[in-house]
Design a protein around this motif. Sequence first.
Motif, short mmCIF file in Angstrom:
data_model
loop_
_atom_site.label_atom_id
_atom_site.label_comp_id
_atom_site.label_asym_id
_atom_site.label_seq_id
_atom_site.Cartn_x
_atom_site.Cartn_y
_atom_site.Cartn_z
N LEU A 42 -12.12 4.95 31.03
CA LEU A 42 -13.15 5.65 31.21
C LEU A 42 -13.10 6.51 32.20
CD1 LEU A 42 -15.78 2.65 30.55
CD2 LEU A 42 -15.26 4.98 29.05
N ASP A 43 -12.43 6.15 33.61
CA ASP A 43 -12.34 7.17 34.45
C ASP A 43 -11.24 8.16 34.46
OD1 ASP A 43 -13.01 7.98 37.47
OD2 ASP A 43 -10.82 6.99 37.79
N TRP A 44 -10.06 7.65 33.82
CA TRP A 44 -8.70 8.39 34.18
C TRP A 44 -8.70 9.29 32.66
CZ3 TRP A 44 -3.42 7.12 32.57
CH2 TRP A 44 -2.28 7.88 33.27
N ARG A 45 -9.06 8.65 31.62
CA ARG A 45 -9.14 9.25 30.08
C ARG A 45 -7.44 9.41 29.73
NH1 ARG A 45 -13.41 13.51 28.95
NH2 ARG A 45 -12.57 13.33 26.92
N PRO A 46 -6.88 8.53 29.40
CA PRO A 46 -5.56 8.53 28.99
C PRO A 46 -5.41 9.22 27.62
CG PRO A 46 -6.26 6.25 28.57
CD PRO A 46 -7.35 7.16 29.55
N ASP A 47 -4.01 9.84 27.46
CA ASP A 47 -3.83 10.32 26.28
C ASP A 47 -3.37 9.27 25.26
OD1 ASP A 47 -4.05 13.14 26.63
OD2 ASP A 47 -2.33 12.85 28.21
N VAL A 48 -2.49 8.21 25.81
CA VAL A 48 -2.03 7.27 25.20
C VAL A 48 -2.11 5.98 25.85
CG1 VAL A 48 0.27 6.15 24.28
CG2 VAL A 48 -0.22 8.68 24.17
N MET A 49 -2.36 4.84 25.18
CA MET A 49 -2.73 3.34 25.82
C MET A 49 -1.82 2.53 24.75
SD MET A 49 -6.88 3.05 26.24
CE MET A 49 -6.59 1.59 27.06
N VAL A 50 -1.17 1.91 25.64
CA VAL A 50 -0.07 0.92 25.30
C VAL A 50 -0.50 -0.52 25.63
CG1 VAL A 50 2.30 -0.16 25.36
CG2 VAL A 50 1.80 2.47 25.54
N LEU A 51 -0.97 -1.35 24.28
CA LEU A 51 -2.05 -2.38 24.93
C LEU A 51 -1.46 -3.63 24.26
CD1 LEU A 51 -5.46 -1.03 23.52
CD2 LEU A 51 -4.94 -2.05 25.96
N ASP A 52 -1.21 -4.69 25.22
CA ASP A 52 -0.86 -6.05 24.67
C ASP A 52 -1.95 -6.62 23.70
OD1 ASP A 52 0.84 -8.41 24.40
OD2 ASP A 52 -0.13 -9.19 26.17
N ARG A 84 3.78 -11.01 18.55
CA ARG A 84 3.40 -11.44 17.24
C ARG A 84 4.56 -10.83 16.46
NH1 ARG A 84 -2.98 -10.87 16.22
NH2 ARG A 84 -3.72 -12.03 17.92
N SER A 85 4.59 -11.42 15.09
CA SER A 85 5.76 -10.72 14.03
C SER A 85 4.97 -9.60 13.40
CB SER A 85 6.31 -11.67 13.31
OG SER A 85 5.25 -12.13 12.24
N ALA A 86 5.57 -8.63 13.12
CA ALA A 86 4.98 -7.59 12.31
C ALA A 86 4.16 -7.94 11.27
CB ALA A 86 5.98 -6.42 12.08
N ALA A 87 4.82 -9.05 10.62
CA ALA A 87 4.11 -9.11 9.09
C ALA A 87 2.75 -10.03 9.57
CB ALA A 87 4.98 -10.01 8.33
N PHE A 88 2.52 -10.52 10.84
CA PHE A 88 1.47 -11.36 11.07
C PHE A 88 0.52 -10.45 11.61
CE2 PHE A 88 -1.12 -13.72 14.33
CZ PHE A 88 -1.64 -14.55 13.44
N ASP A 99 -3.01 2.94 16.24
CA ASP A 99 -2.17 3.90 15.49
C ASP A 99 -0.65 3.39 15.30
OD1 ASP A 99 -3.96 6.20 15.70
OD2 ASP A 99 -3.82 5.96 17.89
N ASP A 100 -0.33 2.68 16.21
CA ASP A 100 1.41 2.17 15.93
C ASP A 100 1.33 0.72 16.42
OD1 ASP A 100 4.03 1.92 15.16
OD2 ASP A 100 4.01 4.26 15.71
N TYR A 101 2.16 0.00 15.91
CA TYR A 101 2.49 -1.63 16.51
C TYR A 101 3.94 -1.77 16.67
CZ TYR A 101 2.13 -6.39 15.48
OH TYR A 101 2.10 -7.62 15.42
N LEU A 102 4.34 -2.19 17.91
CA LEU A 102 5.67 -2.45 18.32
C LEU A 102 5.70 -3.95 18.84
CD1 LEU A 102 6.10 0.56 20.70
CD2 LEU A 102 6.82 0.23 18.46
N THR A 103 6.71 -4.65 18.52
CA THR A 103 6.78 -6.09 18.97
C THR A 103 7.87 -6.07 20.01
OG1 THR A 103 8.69 -6.39 17.26
CG2 THR A 103 6.61 -6.63 16.61
N LYS A 104 7.76 -7.24 20.81
CA LYS A 104 8.41 -7.44 21.96
C LYS A 104 9.65 -8.17 21.60
CE LYS A 104 4.36 -8.01 25.24
NZ LYS A 104 3.65 -9.05 25.85
N PRO A 105 10.87 -8.01 22.54
CA PRO A 105 10.76 -7.05 23.44
C PRO A 105 10.92 -5.54 23.00
CG PRO A 105 12.86 -7.95 22.94
CD PRO A 105 12.00 -8.55 22.02
N VAL A 106 10.02 -4.74 23.64
CA VAL A 106 10.08 -3.25 23.22
C VAL A 106 11.05 -2.59 23.50
CG1 VAL A 106 8.48 -1.17 23.78
CG2 VAL A 106 7.36 -3.56 23.71
N ASP A 107 11.28 -1.86 22.14
CA ASP A 107 12.53 -0.75 21.99
C ASP A 107 11.92 0.33 22.98
OD1 ASP A 107 13.95 1.61 21.52
OD2 ASP A 107 14.75 0.51 19.62
N ILE A 108 12.34 0.52 24.15
CA ILE A 108 11.76 1.74 24.98
C ILE A 108 12.07 2.98 24.28
CG2 ILE A 108 11.98 2.96 27.23
CD1 ILE A 108 10.65 0.13 27.44
#
Length: 125
Positions: A42-52, A84-88, A99-108
Amino acid sequence: MPCRVLVVDNYVSAAEALAEACGRFHEVRYADGGSAAMEVALDWRPDVMVLDIDMPPPNGLEVATMIRDISHLKPVTLIAVTGRSAAFGQEEAIAHGFDDYLTKPVDIDRLLSVIAAARRLPADT
């Protein structure tokens, strides 16, 4: 093109690692949970959020839903990161506004590519 990236994970070391990797190319901040993420967003207004997804309440799914309900934050690109697995979890994440979904460990390299692709989209999408 550099953008504002907010990395959110309740495990500070995980958030710091992703923030450091993204920080080579973007302006980055990190938060250690959903409530802190909302305050920063709310304060910084990011363009992208990477959320666990799997955090104590509010979890990543709940944060995504809240972000999508706030009109001036709607252009933000939301990227789910989870053990979580991608299928789950992918369909559930997309249903909550991710908008997108990445599993850990994250491929940078993949994460940076997703961020770069998001920045090429018109602001009104």
